[in-house]
Every structure is written in C-alpha cells, then in structure tokens.
Design a protein around this motif. Structure first.
Motif, PDB file in Angstrom:
ATOM      1  N   ALA A 213       0.850  -1.192   0.000  1.00  0.00           N
ATOM      2  CA  ALA A 213       0.000   0.000   0.000  1.00  0.00           C
ATOM      3  C   ALA A 213       0.881   1.235   0.000  1.00  0.00           C
ATOM      4  O   ALA A 213       1.915   1.279   0.671  1.00  0.00           O
ATOM      5  CB  ALA A 213      -0.904   0.006   1.229  1.00  0.00           C
ATOM      6  N   ARG A 214       0.466   2.218  -0.746  1.00  0.00           N
ATOM      7  CA  ARG A 214       1.159   3.507  -0.766  1.00  0.00           C
ATOM      8  C   ARG A 214       0.331   4.491   0.051  1.00  0.00           C
ATOM      9  O   ARG A 214      -0.877   4.646  -0.168  1.00  0.00           O
ATOM     10  CB  ARG A 214       1.289   4.004  -2.196  1.00  0.00           C
ATOM     11  N   ILE A 215       0.981   5.140   1.007  1.00  0.00           N
ATOM     12  CA  ILE A 215       0.333   6.122   1.873  1.00  0.00           C
ATOM     13  C   ILE A 215       0.978   7.476   1.592  1.00  0.00           C
ATOM     14  O   ILE A 215       2.178   7.650   1.793  1.00  0.00           O
ATOM     15  CB  ILE A 215       0.485   5.744   3.357  1.00  0.00           C
ATOM     16  N   ASP A 216       0.170   8.412   1.108  1.00  0.00           N
ATOM     17  CA  ASP A 216       0.649   9.761   0.806  1.00  0.00           C
ATOM     18  C   ASP A 216       0.165  10.724   1.876  1.00  0.00           C
ATOM     19  O   ASP A 216      -0.949  10.591   2.388  1.00  0.00           O
ATOM     20  CB  ASP A 216       0.110  10.237  -0.545  1.00  0.00           C
ATOM     21  N   TYR A 217       1.001  11.705   2.189  1.00  0.00           N
ATOM     22  CA  TYR A 217       0.606  12.769   3.100  1.00  0.00           C
ATOM     23  C   TYR A 217       1.360  14.015   2.712  1.00  0.00           C
ATOM     24  O   TYR A 217       2.397  13.959   2.047  1.00  0.00           O
ATOM     25  CB  TYR A 217       0.872  12.387   4.564  1.00  0.00           C
ATOM     26  N   SER A 218       0.803  15.156   3.086  1.00  0.00           N
ATOM     27  CA  SER A 218       1.470  16.413   2.734  1.00  0.00           C
ATOM     28  C   SER A 218       1.290  17.433   3.846  1.00  0.00           C
ATOM     29  O   SER A 218       0.363  17.367   4.651  1.00  0.00           O
ATOM     30  CB  SER A 218       0.928  16.956   1.410  1.00  0.00           C
ATOM     31  N   PHE A 219       2.217  18.362   3.860  1.00  0.00           N
ATOM     32  CA  PHE A 219       2.217  19.467   4.806  1.00  0.00           C
ATOM     33  C   PHE A 219       2.243  20.767   4.023  1.00  0.00           C
ATOM     34  O   PHE A 219       2.951  20.879   3.031  1.00  0.00           O
ATOM     35  CB  PHE A 219       3.464  19.440   5.701  1.00  0.00           C
ATOM     36  N   ALA A 220       1.484  21.739   4.479  1.00  0.00           N
ATOM     37  CA  ALA A 220       1.509  23.069   3.891  1.00  0.00           C
ATOM     38  C   ALA A 220       1.529  24.069   5.036  1.00  0.00           C
ATOM     39  O   ALA A 220       1.115  23.758   6.152  1.00  0.00           O
ATOM     40  CB  ALA A 220       0.284  23.283   3.010  1.00  0.00           C
ATOM     41  N   GLY A 221       1.997  25.255   4.755  1.00  0.00           N
ATOM     42  CA  GLY A 221       2.016  26.290   5.782  1.00  0.00           C
ATOM     43  C   GLY A 221       3.399  26.864   5.959  1.00  0.00           C
ATOM     44  O   GLY A 221       4.235  26.797   5.058  1.00  0.00           O
ATOM     45  N   ALA A 222       3.629  27.417   7.126  1.00  0.00           N
ATOM     46  CA  ALA A 222       4.901  28.062   7.415  1.00  0.00           C
ATOM     47  C   ALA A 222       6.048  27.071   7.288  1.00  0.00           C
ATOM     48  O   ALA A 222       5.936  25.932   7.736  1.00  0.00           O
ATOM     49  CB  ALA A 222       4.862  28.655   8.823  1.00  0.00           C
ATOM     50  N   PRO A 223       7.149  27.480   6.658  1.00  0.00           N
ATOM     51  CA  PRO A 223       8.293  26.574   6.493  1.00  0.00           C
ATOM     52  C   PRO A 223       8.871  26.126   7.829  1.00  0.00           C
ATOM     53  O   PRO A 223       8.819  26.851   8.809  1.00  0.00           O
ATOM     54  CB  PRO A 223       9.318  27.410   5.726  1.00  0.00           C
ATOM     55  N   GLY A 224       9.414  24.931   7.845  1.00  0.00           N
ATOM     56  CA  GLY A 224      10.040  24.393   9.041  1.00  0.00           C
ATOM     57  C   GLY A 224      10.264  22.908   8.905  1.00  0.00           C
ATOM     58  O   GLY A 224      10.047  22.325   7.848  1.00  0.00           O
ATOM     59  N   VAL A 225      10.713  22.299   9.978  1.00  0.00           N
ATOM     60  CA  VAL A 225      10.926  20.859  10.019  1.00  0.00           C
ATOM     61  C   VAL A 225       9.978  20.287  11.069  1.00  0.00           C
ATOM     62  O   VAL A 225       9.878  20.803  12.173  1.00  0.00           O
ATOM     63  CB  VAL A 225      12.386  20.514  10.358  1.00  0.00           C
ATOM     64  N   VAL A 226       9.288  19.211  10.698  1.00  0.00           N
ATOM     65  CA  VAL A 226       8.268  18.617  11.555  1.00  0.00           C
ATOM     66  C   VAL A 226       8.597  17.141  11.788  1.00  0.00           C
ATOM     67  O   VAL A 226       8.803  16.406  10.825  1.00  0.00           O
ATOM     68  CB  VAL A 226       6.884  18.715  10.873  1.00  0.00           C
ATOM     69  N   PRO A 227       8.665  16.681  13.050  1.00  0.00           N
ATOM     70  CA  PRO A 227       8.830  15.249  13.294  1.00  0.00           C
ATOM     71  C   PRO A 227       7.509  14.522  13.013  1.00  0.00           C
ATOM     72  O   PRO A 227       6.445  14.991  13.403  1.00  0.00           O
ATOM     73  CB  PRO A 227       9.218  15.154  14.766  1.00  0.00           C
ATOM     74  N   VAL A 228       7.617  13.381  12.334  1.00  0.00           N
ATOM     75  CA  VAL A 228       6.433  12.648  11.887  1.00  0.00           C
ATOM     76  C   VAL A 228       6.491  11.207  12.367  1.00  0.00           C
ATOM     77  O   VAL A 228       7.533  10.563  12.301  1.00  0.00           O
ATOM     78  CB  VAL A 228       6.357  12.664  10.338  1.00  0.00           C
ATOM     79  N   ASN A 229       5.343  10.705  12.855  1.00  0.00           N
ATOM     80  CA  ASN A 229       5.185   9.285  13.181  1.00  0.00           C
ATOM     81  C   ASN A 229       4.100   8.730  12.267  1.00  0.00           C
ATOM     82  O   ASN A 229       3.065   9.369  12.071  1.00  0.00           O
ATOM     83  CB  ASN A 229       4.739   9.099  14.636  1.00  0.00           C
ATOM     84  N   LEU A 230       4.334   7.558  11.722  1.00  0.00           N
ATOM     85  CA  LEU A 230       3.324   6.881  10.907  1.00  0.00           C
ATOM     86  C   LEU A 230       3.274   5.432  11.359  1.00  0.00           C
ATOM     87  O   LEU A 230       4.278   4.715  11.311  1.00  0.00           O
ATOM     88  CB  LEU A 230       3.657   6.978   9.426  1.00  0.00           C
ATOM     89  N   ARG A 231       2.097   5.019  11.852  1.00  0.00           N
ATOM     90  CA  ARG A 231       1.956   3.681  12.416  1.00  0.00           C
ATOM     91  C   ARG A 231       0.746   2.979  11.829  1.00  0.00           C
ATOM     92  O   ARG A 231      -0.240   3.619  11.469  1.00  0.00           O
ATOM     93  CB  ARG A 231       1.812   3.767  13.938  1.00  0.00           C
ATOM     94  N   ILE A 232       0.824   1.651  11.794  1.00  0.00           N
ATOM     95  CA  ILE A 232      -0.274   0.807  11.339  1.00  0.00           C
ATOM     96  C   ILE A 232      -0.836   0.076  12.558  1.00  0.00           C
ATOM     97  O   ILE A 232      -0.072  -0.489  13.350  1.00  0.00           O
ATOM     98  CB  ILE A 232       0.211  -0.237  10.303  1.00  0.00           C
ATOM     99  N   PHE A 233      -2.165   0.055  12.685  1.00  0.00           N
ATOM    100  CA  PHE A 233      -2.845  -0.638  13.777  1.00  0.00           C
ATOM    101  C   PHE A 233      -3.849  -1.622  13.201  1.00  0.00           C
ATOM    102  O   PHE A 233      -4.410  -1.384  12.124  1.00  0.00           O
ATOM    103  CB  PHE A 233      -3.602   0.359  14.662  1.00  0.00           C
TER     104      PHE A 233
END
Length: 109
Positions: free
Chosen positions: A29-49
């Motif tokens: 499976a391909r999971i896409d996500y995107s961020f928009a808004g003020a520039p910066g670096v964001v820590p991301v967690n992606l989990r399957i349940f």
C-alpha cells in the motif's frame, strides 16, 4: 481610531493524509501525506494498527519532514517482525504537529 496595528497570523500548518492506494490492499500500500504552511521541520510518526487497536508496525518514528512537502511511504503489508499480516481492516495513523490523523484500509490476501 488611530494607532491600531493589526497583525496577520502566520499561515497555520495544514496536514493532509490521503487514502492508501490501492484499497483494498493485496500486497503493498502507498500512503501519501502532505504538509503546507509556514516553512520548518516537523517530526512525523506513521503507524499501522489492526482493528483491535494493536500496533502492527511503525513505518516512521520521529522522522523529520520539511514543510511544505508532499511525502509517500510504502507499506509491504508486514508486521514489525516481518510476517505478512492477515486479511482484515487496518488503520494507519499519522502524528505530526501535535495532531493525529487516521484512515482505514482493508487487506485482502
């Protein structure tokens, strides 16, 4: 009235979590996500349940993403131990910027 200063707040970050493709899933499976808004670096967690809420696999753990950005992660349908997961309903959860976003996918073996 004079001397009133109005400040425009910076654009609030926006997170979009797309539906996994394909759905239902037979192999990967391909999971896409995107961020928009003020520039910066964001820590991301992606989990399957699984449908009972048990953690099946962590795909991203505090992975730094640059905003704005569109990202894609492929899940091979395996659990944390490398075993193929059985048919059923699964949830994927993206955690970023203090919020959690979740969607559902179905695995058909």
């Amino acid at each position: 009235i004079t001397g009133v200063v109005m400040e425009v707040p910076p654009t609030a970050p926006k997170v979009i979590l797309a539906q996994a493709r394909p759905n239902p899933v037979s192999a990967t499976a391909r999971i896409d996500y995107s961020f928009a808004g003020a520039p910066g670096v964001v820590p991301v967690n992606l989990r399957i349940f699984d449908a009972q809420g048990r953690l099946v696999r962590t795909l991203l753990d505090q992975h730094p993403e640059v905003v704005p950005m569109t990202c894609s992660v492929t899940w091979d349908g395996r659990d944390q131990s490398g075993r193929l997961t059985p048919s059923g309903i699964y949830y994927y959860q993206l955690e970023a910027m203090g919020h959690r976003y979740a969607k559902r996918m179905v695995i058909v073996r």
